[in-house]
Each structure stands twice: as structure tokens, then as C-alpha cells.
Scaffold this motif. Structure first.
Motif, PDB file in Angstrom:
ATOM      1  N   SER A   3       0.861  -1.190   0.000  1.00 41.57           N
ATOM      2  CA  SER A   3       0.000   0.000   0.000  1.00 41.57           C
ATOM      3  C   SER A   3       0.888   1.227   0.000  1.00 41.57           C
ATOM      4  N   VAL A   4       0.408   2.288  -0.617  1.00 41.73           N
ATOM      5  CA  VAL A   4       1.107   3.568  -0.607  1.00 41.73           C
ATOM      6  C   VAL A   4       0.217   4.562   0.131  1.00 41.73           C
ATOM      7  N   VAL A   5       0.777   5.190   1.155  1.00 45.37           N
ATOM      8  CA  VAL A   5       0.001   6.044   2.048  1.00 45.37           C
ATOM      9  C   VAL A   5       0.771   7.347   2.280  1.00 45.37           C
ATOM     10  N   ALA A   6       0.063   8.466   2.251  1.00 47.74           N
ATOM     11  CA  ALA A   6       0.662   9.747   2.638  1.00 47.74           C
ATOM     12  C   ALA A   6       0.218  10.052   4.066  1.00 47.74           C
ATOM     13  N   LEU A   7       1.178  10.432   4.915  1.00 46.04           N
ATOM     14  CA  LEU A   7       0.861  10.853   6.276  1.00 46.04           C
ATOM     15  C   LEU A   7       1.180  12.332   6.400  1.00 46.04           C
ATOM     16  N   VAL A   8       0.225  13.074   6.942  1.00 49.43           N
ATOM     17  CA  VAL A   8       0.369  14.520   7.108  1.00 49.43           C
ATOM     18  C   VAL A   8       0.416  14.810   8.601  1.00 49.43           C
ATOM     19  N   TRP A   9       1.467  15.496   9.014  1.00 49.89           N
ATOM     20  CA  TRP A   9       1.732  15.777  10.420  1.00 49.89           C
ATOM     21  C   TRP A   9       1.723  17.285  10.645  1.00 49.89           C
ATOM     22  N   LEU A  10       0.805  17.779  11.424  1.00 49.47           N
ATOM     23  CA  LEU A  10       0.849  19.181  11.821  1.00 49.47           C
ATOM     24  C   LEU A  10       1.894  19.317  12.937  1.00 49.47           C
ATOM     25  N   PRO A  11       2.380  20.528  13.193  1.00 49.63           N
ATOM     26  CA  PRO A  11       3.397  20.693  14.235  1.00 49.63           C
ATOM     27  C   PRO A  11       2.961  20.075  15.563  1.00 49.63           C
ATOM     28  N   GLY A  12       3.882  19.312  16.164  1.00 53.81           N
ATOM     29  CA  GLY A  12       3.640  18.702  17.463  1.00 53.81           C
ATOM     30  C   GLY A  12       2.958  17.350  17.418  1.00 53.81           C
ATOM     31  N   GLN A  13       2.445  16.930  16.278  1.00 54.85           N
ATOM     32  CA  GLN A  13       1.756  15.640  16.214  1.00 54.85           C
ATOM     33  C   GLN A  13       2.769  14.504  16.186  1.00 54.85           C
ATOM     34  N   GLU A  14       2.355  13.358  16.770  1.00 53.68           N
ATOM     35  CA  GLU A  14       3.251  12.212  16.855  1.00 53.68           C
ATOM     36  C   GLU A  14       2.470  10.910  16.888  1.00 53.68           C
ATOM     37  N   THR A  15       3.186   9.847  16.610  1.00 52.41           N
ATOM     38  CA  THR A  15       2.619   8.509  16.749  1.00 52.41           C
ATOM     39  C   THR A  15       2.854   8.052  18.183  1.00 52.41           C
ATOM     40  N   PRO A  16       2.139   7.019  18.601  1.00 51.61           N
ATOM     41  CA  PRO A  16       2.563   6.348  19.829  1.00 51.61           C
ATOM     42  C   PRO A  16       3.841   5.556  19.514  1.00 51.61           C
TER      43      PRO A  16
END
Length: 168
Positions: A66-79
Motif C-alpha cells: 500500500s502507498v500512504v501519505a501521512l500529514v503531520w501538523l506541528p507537534g503531532q506524533e505517533t505512539p
């Protein structure tokens, strides 16, 4: 543009035998054919103020990637998490901060290393032992392209399990 990206990834996936070889083959193809944010629509470049946003761009009909784009706003994170399948990531915009962990039989979850992944960087996660956390520590939006060795629509997520940070 997305069609040529998928065609290149498909060829890289088909030429490899093991999970590690597949991830390395996809990584090499992405390094040689650097995708740009121009392959994303305006909607796919938008973040979500509540959490990082996932936009599925393509799922191979046989479920092999699968091809996926992830968009991160400032300060966002994964666990802190690991993955169901191999994953190759390239940063299209901004900088992602990655913290890598390992499980130690005596100490539990131990922080191993940290890296800054700027535009154009390519990295691989190959289970087992691919435990990490990704954060946008910058002041601008960060966008990354993820190629997963699984059907992300069917699985719902690439995350196999999450880990509590209080063990770090």
C-alpha cells in the motif's frame, strides 16, 4: 505521477525474495526516483488538528503493498509502536523526528537512537524489532510517503502494537 510511482514500487516488490530485500529494493527505488508532494492533491496535503492524517493513495490488488501519505501538523506524533509488515518511508515536506527503541529482556523498552529525517530521506522498518515513534517537532507541516508491505485498507493500520512510554 502516482501511476509511475506505483509501477516502480511494484517492480521493486516483485524483484525481491525476503522481507528485508523487499524493503531495501523499495527504498533504493524511492531514493533513485524521489517522489514530490506534487503527486498529492490539495485534500491529501491537509492535516487534521486532532491527530496526524493518513491518506491511502494506492493498495495493490493482491494486497502486497500500500502507498500512504501521512500529514503531520506541528507537534503531532505517533505512539511508540511496531509494524505488521515492512515499511519504507520517504519525507516529502518538512522534517520528521524519529526515536527508535529496542526491547531488552531485563530493562524492557530502551531508547536506542534518535534521528532527524528531512525532505528526501528514506528509511526502512522491518519487523520484528522495528519499534519507533515519529514526531513533527518543526513549526511547519510535515508530509511523508509510506509504502507498507500489506493492504492497509484491509488491516486498518500498519501498527501491530503500541508500547507505553512509562517503560522508557
Amino acid at each position: 505521477m502516482l501511476e509511475s510511482l506505483v509501477t516502480g514500487i511494484r517492480a521493486a516488490v516483485c524483484e525481491a525474495a525476503t522481507l528485508e530485500e523487499t524493503a531495501q529494493s523499495v527504498a533504493a527505488w524511492l531514493e533513485a526516483n524521489r517522489p514530490r508532494t506534487g503527486l498529492l492533491t490539495a485534500a491529501q496535503r491537509r492535516g487534521n488538528p486532532e491527530h496526524y492524517e493518513q491518506h491511502v493513495l494506492h493498495v495493490e490488488p493482491d494486497g502486497s503493498f500500500s502507498v500512504v501519505a501521512l500529514v503531520w501538523l506541528p507537534g503531532q506524533e505517533t505512539p511508540v509502536h511496531d509494524h505488521l509488515a515492512w515499511c519504507v518511508v520517504t519525507v516529502l515536506e518538512g522534517t520528521e523526528h524519529e526515536t527508535v527503541y529496542r526491547l531488552d529482556e531485563h530493562a524492557g523498552l530502551v531508547q536506542d537512537l534518535e534521528s532527524e529525517n528531512p525532505v528526501g530521506s528514506v528509511s526502512c522498518c522491518i519487523p520484528p524489532g522495528d519499534i519507533h515513534k515519529v514526531t513533527n517537532i518543526g513549526a511547519e507541516t510535515a508530509i511523508s510517503l509510506h509504502v507498507y508491505g500489506a493492504d492497509i485498507v484491509h488491516c486498518g493500520s500498519s501498527i501491530k502494537r503500541t508500547y507505553a512510554l512509562d517503560h522508557v
